[in-house]
Design a protein around this motif. Sequence first.
Motif, PDB file in Angstrom:
ATOM      1  N   LEU B 138       0.724  -1.260  -0.170  1.00 29.57           N
ATOM      2  CA  LEU B 138       0.041  -0.233   0.074  1.00 29.57           C
ATOM      3  C   LEU B 138       0.891   1.153   0.046  1.00 29.57           C
ATOM      4  CD1 LEU B 138      -2.924  -0.868   2.611  1.00 29.57           C
ATOM      5  CD2 LEU B 138      -3.162  -0.917   0.013  1.00 29.57           C
ATOM      6  N   GLY B 141       2.431   1.663  -3.400  1.00 28.78           N
ATOM      7  CA  GLY B 141       1.440   2.254  -4.397  1.00 28.78           C
ATOM      8  C   GLY B 141       1.177   3.529  -4.146  1.00 28.78           C
ATOM      9  N   TYR B 142       1.123   4.093  -3.184  1.00 24.28           N
ATOM     10  CA  TYR B 142       0.799   5.566  -2.764  1.00 24.28           C
ATOM     11  C   TYR B 142       2.179   6.356  -3.417  1.00 24.28           C
ATOM     12  CZ  TYR B 142       1.211  10.086  -0.496  1.00 24.28           C
ATOM     13  OH  TYR B 142       1.308  11.463   0.052  1.00 24.28           O
ATOM     14  N   LEU B 161      -6.570  10.724  -1.595  1.00 24.13           N
ATOM     15  CA  LEU B 161      -7.671   9.715  -1.690  1.00 24.13           C
ATOM     16  C   LEU B 161      -7.437   8.111  -1.723  1.00 24.13           C
ATOM     17  CD1 LEU B 161     -10.878  10.247  -2.555  1.00 24.13           C
ATOM     18  CD2 LEU B 161     -10.517   9.543  -4.832  1.00 24.13           C
ATOM     19  N   LEU B 162      -6.235   7.932  -2.435  1.00 25.91           N
ATOM     20  CA  LEU B 162      -5.719   6.620  -2.455  1.00 25.91           C
ATOM     21  C   LEU B 162      -5.319   6.157  -0.762  1.00 25.91           C
ATOM     22  CD1 LEU B 162      -4.692   4.261  -4.040  1.00 25.91           C
ATOM     23  CD2 LEU B 162      -2.573   4.899  -3.770  1.00 25.91           C
ATOM     24  N   VAL B 165      -8.867   5.510   0.585  1.00 25.78           N
ATOM     25  CA  VAL B 165      -9.269   4.196   0.300  1.00 25.78           C
ATOM     26  C   VAL B 165      -8.513   3.255   1.115  1.00 25.78           C
ATOM     27  CG1 VAL B 165      -9.547   2.744  -1.689  1.00 25.78           C
ATOM     28  CG2 VAL B 165     -10.180   5.177  -1.883  1.00 25.78           C
ATOM     29  N   GLY B 166      -7.244   3.292   1.262  1.00 25.85           N
ATOM     30  CA  GLY B 166      -6.250   2.170   1.818  1.00 25.85           C
ATOM     31  C   GLY B 166      -6.756   1.967   3.098  1.00 25.85           C
ATOM     32  N   ILE B 168      -9.430   2.565   4.672  1.00 26.18           N
ATOM     33  CA  ILE B 168     -11.031   1.784   4.829  1.00 26.18           C
ATOM     34  C   ILE B 168     -10.612   0.303   4.637  1.00 26.18           C
ATOM     35  CG2 ILE B 168     -13.126   1.424   3.902  1.00 26.18           C
ATOM     36  CD1 ILE B 168     -13.186   4.524   3.489  1.00 26.18           C
ATOM     37  N   ASN B 169      -9.826  -0.095   3.696  1.00 26.19           N
ATOM     38  CA  ASN B 169      -9.403  -1.468   3.527  1.00 26.19           C
ATOM     39  C   ASN B 169      -8.721  -2.312   4.341  1.00 26.19           C
ATOM     40  OD1 ASN B 169     -10.700  -2.406   0.795  1.00 26.19           O
ATOM     41  ND2 ASN B 169     -10.414  -0.351   0.276  1.00 26.19           N
ATOM     42  N   ILE B 173      -8.749  -6.265   4.902  1.00 26.44           N
ATOM     43  CA  ILE B 173      -7.491  -6.933   4.610  1.00 26.44           C
ATOM     44  C   ILE B 173      -7.040  -7.696   5.541  1.00 26.44           C
ATOM     45  CG2 ILE B 173      -5.107  -6.880   3.562  1.00 26.44           C
ATOM     46  CD1 ILE B 173      -5.820  -4.440   2.148  1.00 26.44           C
TER      47      ILE B 173
END
Lengths: 221, 247
Positions: B138, B141-142, B161-162, B165-166, B168-169, B173
């Motif tokens: 993650l 990715g950022y 924003l990413l 989203v991360g 929340i996930n 996960i």
Amino acid sequence: MKIFWYRVKRDLLLAARSRNEWLNPVLFFIIVTSLFPLGIGPEVNTLQTIAPGVIWVSALLATLLSLDSVFRSDFLDGSLEQMLLSPYPASLLVLAKILAHWLTTGVPLILLSPLLAVFMHIPLTTIPLLMLTLLLGTPILSLIGTIGAALTVGLRRGGVLISLLVLPLYIPVLIFASSAVATHAMGLSVEAHLSLLGGLLFFALALAPLAAASALRIAME
Amino acid sequence: MFAWFHKLTAPKNFYRFAGIINPWIGTICLILILSGLYLGLFKAPPDYQQGESYRIIFVHVPAAWMSMFVYMVMACSAFMTLVWRYKLAGIITEASAAIGASFTFLALATGSLWGKPMWGTWWVWDARLTSELILLFLYLGYIALNSAIENKKTATRASALLVLVGVINIPIIHYSVEWWYTLHQPATVTKMDKPSIHLDMLIPLLLMALGFTFFYAFTLLLKVRTLLIMREQKSKWVQELLEHGKS
């Protein structure tokens, strides 16, 4: 609501006219899955154990391949900008795009999965369940993937980047879906797996269009 | 109160403020880490089961804590970036990412080193190690998204924003990995139950955790100051700063 179906119809029409867009990921799905027996060996027991994981990983990769084009043509011809400027809520229009994407990539994968299940020696009684997990799971892939596509819209090399952003988020779907298939093949109950997948689907359905819409707004600023 | 906060977070003032407090933070960090390492490596008694090799927890556990803490900091500042458009918050998110990724990598590397004497292999698909690996993905990715977008303003907001989203996930996960692990739990791995930790081990552990937090603050402020100058290149205060040397 009318605009929603109008958007879906438009995207489906576009997909029907450019066959490569939706056909290539499907072919990719078949080819990748059939590579595994070649790489690992044709032994039935081995193939049976890895089959759910292999089919699901191939489905993830096939979906990823198609994500790059979700907003690409709309971005290039300017209709994406018009969509955001229109008085309709952007998240609804994004949801229409997601639905069209699922219909063109998710549904062919579901329909083809029995063939691959036979290739991988999944027991015949488990095939309907494999299709059911794909039915619940591929919409989640489209929903989450669209966020990645929206974040990278307008980037020249968005394709590889999308996979970096999106693949970690796909992990729960992969875990629940492939273990559902494996558990069912062993003859155990899979209600828990399916309800978890369903829960994820509704969760993604509620939040992903909003996130994707605001990502588009940021990208178009 | 709010006006004061607003004044402090203005780029120019924050640059000065960070420059003043950072040497202090660095000194405290050094004291905490040195004393933590001394107590942990020389004073704490060896573990009756694991012998001396357990001592890597004094680096491993704080690094793992920090890997999660930094992501939470990023999530909070990402929220502030998106909602209130604080310039400083965006810079804090960006500056934290590489540091957080380094902590995550450190936790994975030390965990793997620890795994060799404990489990006999460098890598085990253990639930916690796997979640930490995904956390590293993650972070990466950022960083990838943030550096791929050329327009800095867009990059800051898109990657913020990413992060949201991360965040929340992450719980989803984490629990799915835990569930996956209990499903496939291999029999060879001996799961250690949580022993009540001895005070002589707890004190250095806490010192190290605090020291790592200060280290994070120290490197964060260093990086924020650099990014502030880069972003504000054209503003008057940076021009003056560059002309006169010190502000």
